[in-house]
Design a protein around this motif. Structure first.
Motif, PDB file in Angstrom:
ATOM      1  N   ASN A 507       1.253  54.179  -2.107  1.00 41.08           N
ATOM      2  CA  ASN A 507      -0.053  54.125  -2.727  1.00 41.08           C
ATOM      3  C   ASN A 507      -1.045  53.317  -1.732  1.00 41.08           C
ATOM      4  O   ASN A 507      -2.177  52.764  -2.194  1.00 41.08           O
ATOM      5  N   GLY A 538       0.897  62.301  -8.699  1.00 42.93           N
ATOM      6  CA  GLY A 538       1.534  60.943  -8.695  1.00 42.93           C
ATOM      7  C   GLY A 538       3.022  61.129  -9.207  1.00 42.93           C
ATOM      8  O   GLY A 538       3.243  62.046  -9.878  1.00 42.93           O
ATOM      9  N   ASP A 548      -2.633  53.377 -11.089  1.00 47.68           N
ATOM     10  CA  ASP A 548      -2.666  54.646 -11.327  1.00 47.68           C
ATOM     11  C   ASP A 548      -4.189  55.173 -11.009  1.00 47.68           C
ATOM     12  O   ASP A 548      -4.283  56.222 -10.551  1.00 47.68           O
ATOM     13  N   PHE A 566       0.536  63.444 -13.062  1.00 52.67           N
ATOM     14  CA  PHE A 566       1.666  62.449 -12.870  1.00 52.67           C
ATOM     15  C   PHE A 566       2.898  63.137 -13.028  1.00 52.67           C
ATOM     16  O   PHE A 566       2.855  63.840 -14.097  1.00 52.67           O
TER      17      PHE A 566
END
Length: 815
Positions: A507, A538, A548, A566
């Motif tokens: 990230n 993700g 997120d 995701f």
């Protein structure tokens, strides 16, 4: 508003905004959606710019008008009365120097910042340009203005990028980054506006708190702080203590390697347990017996074995809970901690209380010097030193209540300049991780057919390397960005939007990163837009929705197309640690399947879990604030007194004591030299007493969790003990100053501190503690979530109390 705010132009966004505004008003949330007051000011700015015919005048006229505004500010004119013309000049200066004119939404954001608000602006909306206008207005008075950025790269980039704007308005700009000399820092802090990370500014403040010569002062009193990525600095890093420590010689414990080897041979669950959430570790009865037999030490809980017990539990924590390439990496023979929220290595960050050295022993590295803490401040209290504060970020809404609680400022939501065209697809949830990774590889293969760029955000270095290997095995080239190659970040990110690019990243790519469609120069923008823009994947959900959302925000910047999704596994860390599986329908629990689970309840439970975790963290931070704010108030009062001594503004302790030596030296060498000698002696003893106070607070901290078990109120008891210790300091300093003065040799050259045993530490260094020193208090707010230190204390009963007594008896408080 619709005409001036294109981002609210489509009916879907406008309707969503109206609903959100209505709900927030009903709930009493500190969120401001109504922008009419700011739009009214913007109308005034436009009118003033037309009156002054700014687009037609020479540069010198712009500079002269800015100088007049500065004179008015120094003369006492309110910033509110100067805002309209200042912002008009700033917008025109930006057009002339860097070719960028503030959009209306950027002007509204700048006005809100000036009113000390936190603003949420979507990624790519130009927050760097926005910050210039409130910085210019604040700097007109000649007081210090700091723009606090996310990292050193942004501090230098933004300062140099915006420099022409400031200079046309007659202002100077500087930046502070790691590795600068004192002279360079003094020049940077002396500028009208200074760009720096909060970390570097904090370290310079701590160094300032140890100065013994007023000629070495480089900081001006804090006035304005404009915080970029405000949620990260003001929430995620808020409780992170910045520390300055001094060398006390070698403190290497030769048995740490032995402890590391011993704990490596212990097995879970027979010898130790890591708790329900996997964040705590404690020996079982069998494990304690094994350790005692191996060490031949008898009962570990005995007072004589305190140091052994501490070392064993630090080694066990390092072995069982901290993983290489997840929590840290090895770089240049050192342990470098990876921030779990940013994926980046944080320079100079250490784990506390010997845990860092236990990790070094686990990895077979040379153990560093732990030293003695001389001063410390948390990021939260550092930021609260600024009387004027505002901030901006792309993901503030989930935490607006917390920002209001701790900083007393509401949040203003700024609409995008262009409507967001990003599509956020629903999660795909798999029973196991191998199925999830296979699905991600298959998704990347599909994107390759249309040359659509893909950014994959992972949760750790190890996961990024494993997934990249599987993608390459499928015949697809990909770039990898993680803490091990962060020096290549700019180059990798520059190409992440190119046709067919596949980038696997931790990230790191989720904050402070702008990915341009079509590659670095945008040459291939049109074909990338035609195939749907950047696709962000993700590989797991994080504890915080803001993290997120930061990853999602890499796609769809400034109206670009893009999509996000995701891919989640029931074996992911979040799902396991917080037992999300208990909400999963039984038919999905015991069997593995390749296809994603088709059940909407799973996505709902994941979102619910994130909200619950965020609420728990907020509650714990409120509890911790009750403790840390009391200590910080002592720090503030103590350092204000120290500042007065440093600047020669404090009353003389010696003059009021009726000392015959004082009268004699004053008559012989003069009052001025004697005042300087007294200041030097006082500063030495104030610093020593404050370091002792920090050590005492650590002792109180270690035993306070046992207070509740005894039926007492922990907060009251903490206040009482810390206050008693603090009350002793003033008398100790006075006695020590008089005693030193009477015994010292004072000549025309003053006092030789080295010869009198008053020299400072042979070396000092700064670092971040990876966990809040009050994190053990999470157990007070929630006894089901007991951390490393608390688990040990509860398991062994009076261990921490005994350790505290041991330190006081044998003088180990500084360690």
């Amino acid at each position: 508003m619709m005409d001036r705010m294109p981002g609210l132009g489509d009916s879907k966004v406008a309707a969503t905004t109206r609903i959100a505004r209505w709900l927030d008003q009903k709930r009493g949330r500190p969120v401001q959606w109504q922008l009419s007051p700011y739009l009214a000011v913007l109308d005034q700015i436009d009118v003033r710019a037309a009156e002054l015919q700014l687009s037609d005048v020479a540069d010198s006229v712009i500079t002269e008008r800015a100088r007049r505004l500065a004179d008015a500010a120094v003369g006492g004119a309110s910033s509110e009365s100067l805002l309209v013309e200042t912002y008009a000049l700033g917008r025109e200066a930006s057009v002339r120097t860097i070719g960028l004119r503030h959009f209306d939404v950027q002007m509204v954001a700048a006005i809100a910042l000036r009113h000390q608000r936190f603003i949420e602006m979507q990624t790519g909306e130009g927050k760097t340009l926005v910050a210039v206008l409130p910085a210019v207005l604040a700097a007109l008075s000649g007081q210090a203005v700091h723009v606090l950025t996310f990292n050193d790269y942004l501090a230098q980039r933004d300062a140099e990028w915006m420099r022409p704007v400031y200079e046309l308005l007659g202002l100077s700009v500087g930046h502070v980054v790691q590795g600068m000399t004192r002279r360079q820092r003094r020049r940077a802090y002396g500028a009208s506006v200074t760009y720096a990370t909060a970390r570097e500014t904090g370290y310079d403040y701590l160094r300032h708190c140890l100065l013994r010569d007023r000629q070495e002062v480089i900081l001006r009193p804090p006035h304005w702080a404009i915080v970029d990525e405000a949620d990260s600095i003001l929430i995620d890093e808020a409780r992170v203590p910045l520390v300055i420590a001094g060398s006390e010689g070698a403190t290497i414990d030769e048995r740490r390697s032995e402890f590391a080897e011993l704990t490596r041979q212990l097995a879970k669950p027979a010898h130790y347990d890591t708790g329900d959430d996997g964040r705590n570790v404690s020996l079982t009865d069998e494990g304690r017996e094994v350790v005692q037999a191996r060490l031949g030490c008898g009962d570990l809980a005995q007072l004589d074995n305190l140091e052994l017990l501490t070392g064993i539990h630090q080694a066990l924590h390092a072995e069982a809970l901290l993983c290489r390439d997840v929590d840290y990496i090895l770089r240049d023979g050192q342990v470098s901690i990876v921030d779990e929220l940013t994926g980046r290595v944080v320079p100079d960050r250490h784990w506390p209380d010997g845990l860092h050295r236990a990790v070094e022993a686990k990895e077979g590295l040379r153990l560093g010097d732990q030293g003695r803490i001389l001063s410390s401040i948390t990021m939260q209290h550092l930021i609260n030193r600024y009387p004027n504060l505002c901030g901006m970020t792309g993901t503030i809404i989930p935490s607006e209540d917390e920002l209001w609680h701790f900083y007393g400022r509401p949040t203003v939501v700024i609409p995008p300049n262009q409507s967001c065209n990003r599509i956020d697809l629903p999660d795909l949830v798999f029973t196991h991780q191998s199925a999830k990774r296979a699905a991600i590889v298959s998704e990347v293969l599909q994107c390759r057919e249309t040359s659509r760029p893909v950014l994959i955000g992972t949760s750790s270095v190890a996961e990024s390397q494993r997934l990249a290997r599987e993608i390459r095995d499928a015949g697809i080239q990909c770039a990898v960005l993680n803490a091990k190659n962060d020096e290549a970040e700019a180059k990798i990110v520059a190409q992440a939007g190119a046709p067919g690019a596949v980038t696997v990243s931790t990230n790191m790519a989720g904050r402070g990163t702008d990915i341009r469609l079509g590659g670095e120069d945008g040459r291939w923008r049109d074909p990338v837009v035609a195939c749907g823009g950047l696709y962000v994947i993700g590989t797991s959900r994080f504890e915080s929705r803001r993290v997120d959302d930061q990853l999602r925000g890499r796609a769809g910047r400034q109206g670009d197309p893009g999509s996000t999704r995701f891919f989640v596994s029931l074996e992911d860390d979040l799902m396991v640690r917080f037992d999300v599986g208990r909400w999963i329908p039984r038919r999905h629990r015991r069997r593995h399947q390749v296809e994603p689970i088709d059940d909407p309840v799973i996505g709902e439970k994941i979102a619910t879990t994130q909200r619950i975790i965020e609420g728990q963290h907020f509650d714990i931070r409120k509890t911790l604030w009750s403790y840390s704010s009391f200590v910080d108030e002592q720090r503030r009062v103590w350092h204000d007194r120290r500042e007065a001594v440093l600047l020669g503004q404090a009353p003389s302790l010696l003059a009021a004591g009726g000392s015959a030596k004082y009268e004699r030296v004053c008559a012989t060498l003069g009052e001025s030299l004697l005042a300087e000698v007294e200041a030097q002696i006082t500063l030495v003893h104030m610093d020593r007493c404050w370091a002792d106070q920090l050590a005492r607070i650590a002792d109180v901290r270690e035993g306070i969790t046992l207070v509740r078990i005894g039926g007492q109120e922990p907060l009251y008891e903490f206040y009482r003990q810390v206050a008693e210790h603090y009350a002793e300091l003033e008398a100790r300093v006075g006695d020590a100053v008089r005693e030193t003065f009477e015994a010292a040799s004072i000549t025309e050259a003053g006092i030789d501190l080295d010869r009198e045993g008053l020299a400072g530490p042979s070396a000092t260094w700064t670092y971040l503690v990876n966990d809040d020193p009050f994190s053990w208090l999470g157990s007070i707010a929630d006894l089901s979530n007991i951390g490393y230190g608390v688990t040990t204390g509860l398991y062994f009963g009076g261990f921490f109390l005994a350790r505290s007594l041991y330190r006081r008896l044998f003088g180990k408080g500084g360690k």
